[in-house]
Design an enzyme around this catalytic site. Sequence first.
Site, PDB file in Angstrom:
ATOM      1  N   SER A   1      -7.777   0.664   3.584  1.00 29.18           N
ATOM      2  CA  SER A   1      -8.228   0.192   2.275  1.00 29.18           C
ATOM      3  C   SER A   1      -9.344  -0.820   2.466  1.00 29.18           C
ATOM      4  O   SER A   1      -9.568  -1.313   3.579  1.00 29.18           O
ATOM      5  CB  SER A   1      -7.041  -0.480   1.582  1.00 29.18           C
ATOM      6  OG  SER A   1      -7.446  -1.121   0.401  1.00 29.18           O
ATOM      7  N   SER A   2     -10.031  -1.119   1.373  1.00 29.20           N
ATOM      8  CA  SER A   2     -10.998  -2.224   1.403  1.00 29.20           C
ATOM      9  C   SER A   2     -10.493  -3.411   0.606  1.00 29.20           C
ATOM     10  O   SER A   2     -11.156  -4.438   0.514  1.00 29.20           O
ATOM     11  CB  SER A   2     -12.331  -1.765   0.805  1.00 29.20           C
ATOM     12  OG  SER A   2     -12.847  -0.707   1.570  1.00 29.20           O
TER      13      SER A   2
ATOM     14  N   GLY B   1     -13.749  -2.386  -6.709  1.00 28.09           N
ATOM     15  CA  GLY B   1     -15.099  -1.919  -6.361  1.00 28.09           C
ATOM     16  C   GLY B   1     -15.145  -0.961  -5.197  1.00 28.09           C
ATOM     17  O   GLY B   1     -16.223  -0.721  -4.647  1.00 28.09           O
ATOM     18  N   GLY B   2     -13.985  -0.420  -4.775  1.00 33.38           N
ATOM     19  CA  GLY B   2     -14.002   0.536  -3.670  1.00 33.38           C
ATOM     20  C   GLY B   2     -14.616  -0.087  -2.431  1.00 33.38           C
ATOM     21  O   GLY B   2     -14.245  -1.195  -2.024  1.00 33.38           O
TER      22      GLY B   2
ATOM     23  N   ARG C   1       0.847  -1.192   0.000  1.00 36.53           N
ATOM     24  CA  ARG C   1       0.000   0.000   0.000  1.00 36.53           C
ATOM     25  C   ARG C   1       0.886   1.246   0.000  1.00 36.53           C
ATOM     26  O   ARG C   1       1.944   1.249   0.633  1.00 36.53           O
ATOM     27  CB  ARG C   1      -0.861  -0.033   1.271  1.00 36.53           C
ATOM     28  CG  ARG C   1      -1.803   1.137   1.474  1.00 36.53           C
ATOM     29  CD  ARG C   1      -2.942   1.109   0.534  1.00 36.53           C
ATOM     30  NE  ARG C   1      -4.117   1.812   1.044  1.00 36.53           N
ATOM     31  CZ  ARG C   1      -5.163   2.128   0.267  1.00 36.53           C
ATOM     32  NH1 ARG C   1      -5.170   1.802  -1.021  1.00 36.53           N
ATOM     33  NH2 ARG C   1      -6.206   2.728   0.784  1.00 36.53           N
TER      34      ARG C   1
ATOM     35  N   THR D   1      -4.234  -0.876  -7.140  1.00 36.04           N
ATOM     36  CA  THR D   1      -5.093   0.221  -7.590  1.00 36.04           C
ATOM     37  C   THR D   1      -4.344   1.518  -7.786  1.00 36.04           C
ATOM     38  O   THR D   1      -3.282   1.748  -7.198  1.00 36.04           O
ATOM     39  CB  THR D   1      -6.205   0.460  -6.530  1.00 36.04           C
ATOM     40  OG1 THR D   1      -7.201   1.306  -7.084  1.00 36.04           O
ATOM     41  CG2 THR D   1      -5.675   1.095  -5.261  1.00 36.04           C
TER      42      THR D   1
ATOM     43  N   THR E   1      -9.892  -0.223  -9.555  1.00 39.55           N
ATOM     44  CA  THR E   1      -8.924  -1.122  -8.998  1.00 39.55           C
ATOM     45  C   THR E   1      -8.965  -2.351  -9.871  1.00 39.55           C
ATOM     46  O   THR E   1      -9.864  -2.496 -10.675  1.00 39.55           O
ATOM     47  CB  THR E   1      -9.374  -1.431  -7.553  1.00 39.55           C
ATOM     48  OG1 THR E   1      -9.431  -0.187  -6.866  1.00 39.55           O
ATOM     49  CG2 THR E   1      -8.475  -2.391  -6.834  1.00 39.55           C
TER      50      THR E   1
HETATM   51  O1  DON Z   1      -8.045   0.913  -1.190  1.00 40.94           O
HETATM   52  C1  DON Z   1      -9.228   1.033  -1.461  1.00 40.94           C
HETATM   53  O2  DON Z   1     -10.108   0.519  -0.796  1.00 40.94           O
HETATM   54  C2  DON Z   1      -9.623   1.834  -2.693  1.00 40.94           C
HETATM   55  N1  DON Z   1      -8.544   2.707  -3.091  1.00 40.94           N
HETATM   56  C3  DON Z   1      -9.995   0.906  -3.782  1.00 40.94           C
HETATM   57  C4  DON Z   1     -10.435   1.644  -5.010  1.00 40.94           C
HETATM   58  C5  DON Z   1     -11.252   0.811  -5.899  1.00 40.94           C
HETATM   59  O3  DON Z   1     -11.504  -0.333  -5.680  1.00 40.94           O
HETATM   60  C6  DON Z   1     -11.795   1.507  -7.079  1.00 40.94           C
HETATM   61  N2  DON Z   1     -12.450   0.586  -7.941  1.00 40.94           N
HETATM   62  N3  DON Z   1     -13.152   0.062  -8.516  1.00 40.94           N
END
Ligand code: DON
Length: 578
Positions: free
Chosen positions: A460-461, A481-482, A113, A407, A389
């Site tokens: 993060s997720s 997917g955030g 990260r 990501t 991501t």
């Molecule tokens: O670390 C995280 O949780 C976010 N930066 C992830 C971003 C993400 O999955 C965007 N995508 N679809």
Amino acid sequence: MLKKLTILLAVASIAASNITLINAQERLSTPLFEYNAINHPVIGRKGMVASHNALSSEITAEIMRKGGNAIDAGAALGFALAVTLPRAGNIGGGGFMLVHVAKLNKTIAVDFREFAPAAAHKDMFFDEEGNVSNAEYRFTHKSSAVPGSVAGLAHIVEKYGTMTLAEVLEPAIRLARDGIIVTYDLAADLDRSERLRNNPAALKKFYKPDGSNYEVGELFKQPDLAWTLSEIAEHGVDAFYKGSVAKKIVADMEAHNGLITMADLAAYKVIEREPVRGTYRGYEIAASPAPSSGGTHVIQMLNILENFPLAEMGPGSSSALHITAEAMKLAYADRSKYLGDPDFIDIPTDALVDKGYAKSLAASISMDKATPSEEIAPGNLAIYESDETTHYSVMDSEGNMVGNTYTLMFSFGSGVVIEGTGILMNNNIGNFTLRPDIPDAFGLMGSEDNMIHPYRRPVSSMSPIIVSKDGKPFFMTGTPGGSKIISANMQMVLNVLEYGMNIADASVTPRIHHQWYPAELQVESGISPDTVSLLRQKGHTVVFSPGMGSLQSIMWQDGLFYGYSDPRRPGAKAVGVE
Ligand code: DON
């Protein structure tokens, strides 16, 4: 081999015809490859790769066919996606890997990260009136944290692979130098990413000299990126963190009010962590620990759900979806309070994944009524102290596995390309909490412990997931997917382990998402209107929402590999190794 497969299929189809008559435990003991299933995974005998880019999956399978192991292949794929899937594949971002090293029989969580530069501070995006400029926060040189991808990918190949770093970089260098054929996916991405035109280096990299778009079928070359990757191949990771590439990154930062310095880059470290572990109905789950929340809360939700007979209620039934949504709310509420960077704060991971704690949360769920989000608060753990991501999965016949979720944060990150390098920079500063009352870029709430601070890694997720039985790998998955990464991964595990679906059906089945706040239950189209109205009767505020992740999964069962790329995004592909 064929005979074995035929027997398997025959047994599976008998089991499939009785599927509603058997309970969850019995389902798990039947082969999950069902001839009569609606969706079918790809089958391989010697390995499997599933990623968001078909060309990169093919190249990765070729590395394994030629004798590379899944760790070599997983590193090569990470570099290749930086060329073929520039919206998310990257060398200017960071992420989380789970690497299963067969010869050690050990699963390692690799934290690569990004961290905040030394000059970053919690007030840096507020003006005098206390307002935040989203444009500055998200789409400038200041939006970037110090990238970890190059260090992370190099780390796994140098420590656990069989090939050299230069060898795993070769396909990516070739693709960047000689060009790739523009796919529908890439053309559509570039067409809708107007903000790439605001940064001169990004405009030069992603559009033709006259400023027009690349069309499907045209050749797209990235000579600056080829230079950067070649420097890393020749001089190792130091090229990126201390040498020729680092100097270009810092020069560009200095020219545009960015914060990343030579000292920040030189200070970057990959961290090997113990995976967070849990179980679901006797299967073992390993996932990424903090600073990702992804693993901890997938396990927490599964622990809560284990207290309910979901299989008997039936997948997709309003009762099962209601309980699943309630479990999500409880876990996301805890996420807002307890997660942060473990190098800065103590995180009560053991308590969060404690089965007793989950039982107490399960007892608070009403079968008939949705609990309003404002009546839910992060739990008291005291008594339990004990748009982008990408994810890919790779597995080989020795049992090595790489699951990588990495990501740039948003699609194409900050939209900033470092002049002369082809490196697109992340905007993962956006995963810090600006203030506890301001949700992050994905609407997630956070605490003071996740505010911007030098060298801190934002929560993060992201989390790859590995599920095993009696210590033997069974399946692996992961998704972008955030905030929806956590709920999508959890539903994948549930679909396989609770509902007995094969990984293709488990990926395709419509998903739901509730993250506590905003106080709404998001559902994909495909959840039936009747079910939606039953959920509304229970008090859920249901909204339809697209984009619930994109799972890249591999299952290993009875000596065969089953791979599946979620059809939710175009251009993804699972490829088997023969
Ligand atoms: O670390 C995280 O949780 C976010 N930066 C992830 C971003 C993400 O999955 C965007 N995508 N679809």
